[in-house]
Design a protein around this motif. Structure first.
Motif, mmCIF file in Angstrom:
data_model
loop_
_atom_site.group_PDB
_atom_site.id
_atom_site.type_symbol
_atom_site.label_atom_id
_atom_site.label_comp_id
_atom_site.label_asym_id
_atom_site.label_seq_id
_atom_site.Cartn_x
_atom_site.Cartn_y
_atom_site.Cartn_z
ATOM 1 N N MET A 190 21.049 -35.355 17.782
ATOM 2 C CA MET A 190 21.802 -35.477 16.531
ATOM 3 C C MET A 190 21.089 -34.672 15.445
ATOM 4 S SD MET A 190 22.864 -38.923 14.417
ATOM 5 C CE MET A 190 23.910 -39.475 15.759
ATOM 6 N N SER A 191 21.856 -34.002 14.613
ATOM 7 C CA SER A 191 21.295 -33.218 13.511
ATOM 8 C C SER A 191 21.690 -33.840 12.181
ATOM 9 C CB SER A 191 21.789 -31.772 13.572
ATOM 10 O OG SER A 191 21.335 -31.138 14.741
ATOM 11 N N LYS A 192 20.727 -33.932 11.257
ATOM 12 C CA LYS A 192 20.994 -34.476 9.923
ATOM 13 C C LYS A 192 20.382 -33.539 8.897
ATOM 14 C CE LYS A 192 20.394 -39.228 11.680
ATOM 15 N NZ LYS A 192 19.640 -38.927 12.903
ATOM 16 N N VAL A 193 20.952 -33.539 7.689
ATOM 17 C CA VAL A 193 20.453 -32.716 6.588
ATOM 18 C C VAL A 193 20.390 -33.587 5.341
ATOM 19 C CG1 VAL A 193 20.811 -30.672 5.163
ATOM 20 C CG2 VAL A 193 21.458 -30.625 7.577
ATOM 21 N N ALA A 194 19.309 -33.436 4.574
ATOM 22 C CA ALA A 194 19.182 -34.157 3.308
ATOM 23 C C ALA A 194 18.480 -33.269 2.294
ATOM 24 C CB ALA A 194 18.408 -35.458 3.495
ATOM 25 N N GLY A 195 18.753 -33.503 1.019
ATOM 26 C CA GLY A 195 18.130 -32.727 -0.040
ATOM 27 C C GLY A 195 18.858 -31.417 -0.285
ATOM 28 N N SER A 196 18.346 -30.642 -1.206
ATOM 29 C CA SER A 196 18.928 -29.335 -1.521
ATOM 30 C C SER A 196 17.822 -28.409 -1.994
ATOM 31 C CB SER A 196 20.018 -29.455 -2.595
ATOM 32 O OG SER A 196 19.458 -29.945 -3.809
ATOM 33 N N GLY A 197 18.033 -27.141 -1.774
ATOM 34 C CA GLY A 197 17.053 -26.145 -2.183
ATOM 35 C C GLY A 197 16.933 -25.046 -1.149
ATOM 36 N N SER A 198 16.095 -24.056 -1.431
ATOM 37 C CA SER A 198 15.972 -22.885 -0.572
ATOM 38 C C SER A 198 14.937 -23.065 0.530
ATOM 39 C CB SER A 198 15.605 -21.661 -1.409
ATOM 40 O OG SER A 198 14.390 -21.877 -2.109
ATOM 41 N N ILE B 119 12.899 -38.220 0.335
ATOM 42 C CA ILE B 119 14.016 -37.283 0.489
ATOM 43 C C ILE B 119 15.087 -37.983 1.305
ATOM 44 C CG2 ILE B 119 14.705 -34.979 1.199
ATOM 45 C CD1 ILE B 119 12.469 -34.989 -0.866
ATOM 46 N N GLY B 120 16.276 -38.125 0.742
ATOM 47 C CA GLY B 120 17.347 -38.828 1.432
ATOM 48 C C GLY B 120 17.101 -40.327 1.424
ATOM 49 N N GLY B 121 17.877 -41.032 2.229
ATOM 50 C CA GLY B 121 17.744 -42.483 2.293
ATOM 51 C C GLY B 121 17.003 -42.911 3.544
ATOM 52 N N THR B 122 17.511 -43.955 4.191
ATOM 53 C CA THR B 122 16.939 -44.440 5.446
ATOM 54 C C THR B 122 17.663 -43.749 6.599
ATOM 55 O OG1 THR B 122 16.366 -46.593 4.507
ATOM 56 C CG2 THR B 122 16.581 -46.456 6.908
ATOM 57 N N PHE B 123 16.888 -43.122 7.483
ATOM 58 C CA PHE B 123 17.448 -42.397 8.619
ATOM 59 C C PHE B 123 17.353 -43.257 9.872
ATOM 60 C CE2 PHE B 123 15.613 -39.146 5.771
ATOM 61 C CZ PHE B 123 16.787 -38.482 5.430
ATOM 62 N N THR B 124 18.307 -43.064 10.777
ATOM 63 C CA THR B 124 18.352 -43.800 12.027
ATOM 64 C C THR B 124 18.186 -42.827 13.182
ATOM 65 O OG1 THR B 124 19.816 -45.464 11.062
ATOM 66 C CG2 THR B 124 19.726 -45.338 13.472
#
Length: 713
Positions: free
Chosen positions: A1-9, A36-41
């Motif tokens: 599974m792929s997840k993305v959080a935050g923003s920027g270069s 960065i982000g919330g709670t990840f599973t």
């Protein structure tokens, strides 16, 4: 599974797995104490050997940064099979592996590691160019960079020249980029519009600005061109064309060969030993080869010597075979003691003895080698090396049969040698060796109006400062040409039907040509067609390459393939019908940029109706190659600018990755200003960020093709 959080270069990518028990493992990630982000599973199971991919984005300053991965919900049921755990399997930062970023969290708590954001390099002035024509408009441009560089477009009389340009030179340094725009502008006054496209400022932190320091038109300074862009928008100035007629470029002098011997030349006739004449002559001598065959000659010139051929002068590396006797269903000849160096090059399926250079020809057509006499049928031959015998399946009566014997026609360390108006054929050049140039290539040679044909390995191999001009490289066994070095030029040369008959897999090294480890290679005005492989191929540490004004047509694999390499310009080429035999996953493209960076491709016509992909960027795991080839920079697919091309057909275009995709998608790769002529403009033929999109979808989900178009073919 792929997840993305935050923003920027910046991109921090974590690979996470778990031992599942009763519920999935959960965790948080903080950088320098900021979550960065919330709670990840977690999802991927450790036992499967797979990992989740968590991409965290930000704009982190130069220096060291601490990452904390905190396991939140440890659980234990009393056995190894009932134990919830979390694993950090590794991390990368902006595409580079982060050391010591692994951990096994057997209980609740945090794993901590650090990565370093390098100090940003000071931008240096660059030279950019776009357009074509005899008129030249040069702009001097600089910027104030902030959270990225200033970008801009230029139009003349409302027509955009090139795509979106990116400024590099800093205004504070007192230096400027040089942007050269070419066109054919009529007499009179023309409006030039410069548009600053990406203004950005944060109060108290910084401000991105653009500056036009000045301009010249056809060498004359343009008044009123200087401008300062403190906010986004457009500014204009005018240029005046006086329609001065430029004298035509002089045509190159015709080759000296083909007519009569020049004064002072040493005249040789078929049967004479060329090497004996070379040994007896001084440096700089000129030799005239009369028409006829010069069989099994191998020449090591002296510095500055010139070899000119009358029409019909042929260096033939084969032995004429006569005296066959019939033996059962076959014909046999003995006394064949030649046995050239063999290669372990990969073979095509069903092809015996690929890499054995001891070729046999019947009426100028190469026969196919087999491993046993029992396999000999018409069109094939068996070389019994132990008995020094060759068996063929065709009755040789009334036919010309030849066996390749000599490995090298011309080579050696001498420089400033010229070959002109010759034919070099049927040499037993080993794999990766040229019939001219051998293994290492020739340095500072001029090869003009030479035919290379039916040589086993390569026709010619070039080195530093060598020119291949007005020549024909046709039907050589492994590949047409190759080489390494600085300042190599290929101009007005044809490459055709190479890699058809040796049995060597052209995916390894085949096709029209392949150059490696070059600096400043120029390939222009040449024609590569119907090769069993790539039409034109630069692979491994090529830098500052120019492909210009070529026609690349009907090659089995890609048209222009730039691989494991660096800065290149691919412009104003016509590329038609390539890649039919490698039409998978955006491979076999008309223009294929693979694990390479800094490529600008524009002004090309790519017509792949009946072929493979159109224009593709590809990123794969080539980290082992980086070490093997001592790469000066990582083989990342980044900073490529594909603009203002004309693409025809239903083929796919865009970018794909099967390794660390964030490098590709965060790597400043751009498609813009291209026009696509499609049988169905709504078809999903554009690859972006792991998906296939229609043209309108591509523009909606990506920053690409704001100035492009898709129209009905």
């Amino acid at each position: 599974m792929s997840k993305v959080a935050g923003s920027g270069s910046d991109s921090l990518v974590l690979r996470i797995s778990q031992d599942y028990y009763a519920a999935d493992a959960q965790y948080t990630v903080s950088v320098d104490g900021v979550q960065i982000g919330g709670t990840f599973t977690a999802s991927a199971l450790r036992s499967s050997g797979q990992s989740d991919t968590l991409t965290l984005k930000g704009n982190w300053a130069a220096g060291s940064h601490k990452v904390s991965v905190k396991f939140l919900n440890d659980a234990w049921g009393g056995t190894a099979a009932t134990d919830r755990n979390l694993y950090l399997d590794g991390a990368t930062y902006n595409g580079q592996v982060v050391p010591n970023a692994t951990a096994s969290l057997w209980s609740a708590g945090a794993a901590v590691f650090s990565y370093t954001e390098a100090a940003p390099a000071t931008p240096v002035p660059v030279s950019l160019s776009a357009g074509s024509g005899s008129d030249i408009l040069v702009l001097k441009v600089s910027q104030d960079a902030f959270q990225g560089s200033a970008q801009y477009t230029v139009k003349v009389d409302g027509v955009q020249i090139g795509g979106i340009f990116t400024a590099s030179a800093l205004h504070s340094s007192g230096q400027s980029d040089t942007l050269t725009l070419k066109g054919n502008w009529a007499a009179g006054t023309h409006a030039v519009t410069v548009t600053f496209t990406n203004d950005y400022a944060v109060s108290g932190q910084g401000d991105r600005n653009l500056f036009v320091e000045g301009a010249t038109y056809n060498g004359t300074s343009v008044s009123g061109a200087a401008a300062e862009f403190w906010t986004g928008g457009s500014k204009n100035f005018a240029i005046t064309d006086t329609a001065t007629t430029q004298p035509p470029s002089p045509e190159p002098p015709p080759p000296s060969g083909g007519g009569t011997a020049p004064a002072g030349a040493i005249i040789l006739k078929p049967g004479a030993s060329i090497q004996s004449a070379v040994n007896a002559a001084p440096d700089g001598a000129t030799f005239w080869l009369e028409a006829g065959e010069y069989r099994m000659q191998s020449v090591t010139p002296k510095s500055g010597q010139t070899f000119l051929g009358a029409d019909g002068a042929v260096l033939n590396g084969s032995r004429l075979l006569t005296g066959f006797t019939q033996d059962g269903d076959d014909w046999m000849i003995g006394g064949q003691t030649q046995e050239g160096p063999r290669s372990g090059a990969p073979a095509l399926s069903g092809r015996d003895r690929a890499g054995y250079p001891d070729a046999v020809f019947l009426d100028g057509k190469p026969l196919q080698p087999v491993d046993t006499r029992a396999e000999v049928v018409p069109g094939k031959f068996y070389f019994d090396y132990a008995a020094d015998r060759i068996y063929i399946g065709d009755n040789p009566a009334g036919h010309k049969v030849e066996a390749a014997v000599t490995q090298l026609a011309f080579g050696g360390a001498a420089q400033n040698v010229t070959l002109e108006n010759l034919v070099v054929e049927k040499y037993a050049s080993p794999v990766q060796h040229g019939a001219v140039g051998g293994r290492g290539g020739v340095r500072n040679w001029t090869i003009d109006d030479v035919d290379f044909r039916l040589n086993y390995g390569l026709g010619v191999k070039l080195g530093d400062g060598s020119d291949l001009l007005n020549s024909r490289v046709v039907q050589n066994g492994q590949m047409g040409a190759g080489g390494s070095g600085t300042g190599i030029v290929v101009d007005r040369t044809e490459f055709a039907r190479n890699s058809e008959w040796s049995g060597i897999d052209p995916r390894w090294e085949g096709g029209g040509f392949k150059f490696a480890f070059t600096d400043g290679l120029i390939v222009r005005n040449s024609y590569s067609h119907d090769n069993y492989g790539n039409g034109m191929w630069t692979d491994i540490n090529n830098v500052n390459t120019l492909y210009e004004g070529n026609r690349i047509e009907n090659n089995a694999m890609g048209g222009i393939h730039h691989e494991l390499s660096y800065e290149a310009v691919i412009r104003n080429n016509t590329i038609v019908g390539n890649g039919a035999q490698r039409d998978t996953w955006l491979l076999g493209a008309g223009i294929q940029i693979e694990n390479s960076q800094g490529v600008e491709a524009y002004g090309n016509t790519v017509d792949n109706r009946g072929g493979g992909a159109g224009i593709s960027l590809i990123y794969q795991d080539r980290t082992s190659d980086q070490a093997a080839f001592n790469a000066p920079r990582p083989y990342n697919t980044i900073n490529n600018n594909i603009h203002d091309n004309h693409v025809y057909g239903p083929a796919e275009n865009g970018a794909v990755a099967n390794y660390n995709a964030s490098v590709l998608w965060n790597g400043n790769n751009r498609f813009d200003g291209n026009d696509y002529h499609l049988p169905d403009p709504s078809a999903r033929v554009f690859a972006y960020n792991g998906g296939m999109h229609s043209f309108d979808q591509l523009r909606a989900v990506s920053p690409w093709e704001d100035n492009g178009s898709a129209v009905l073919l």
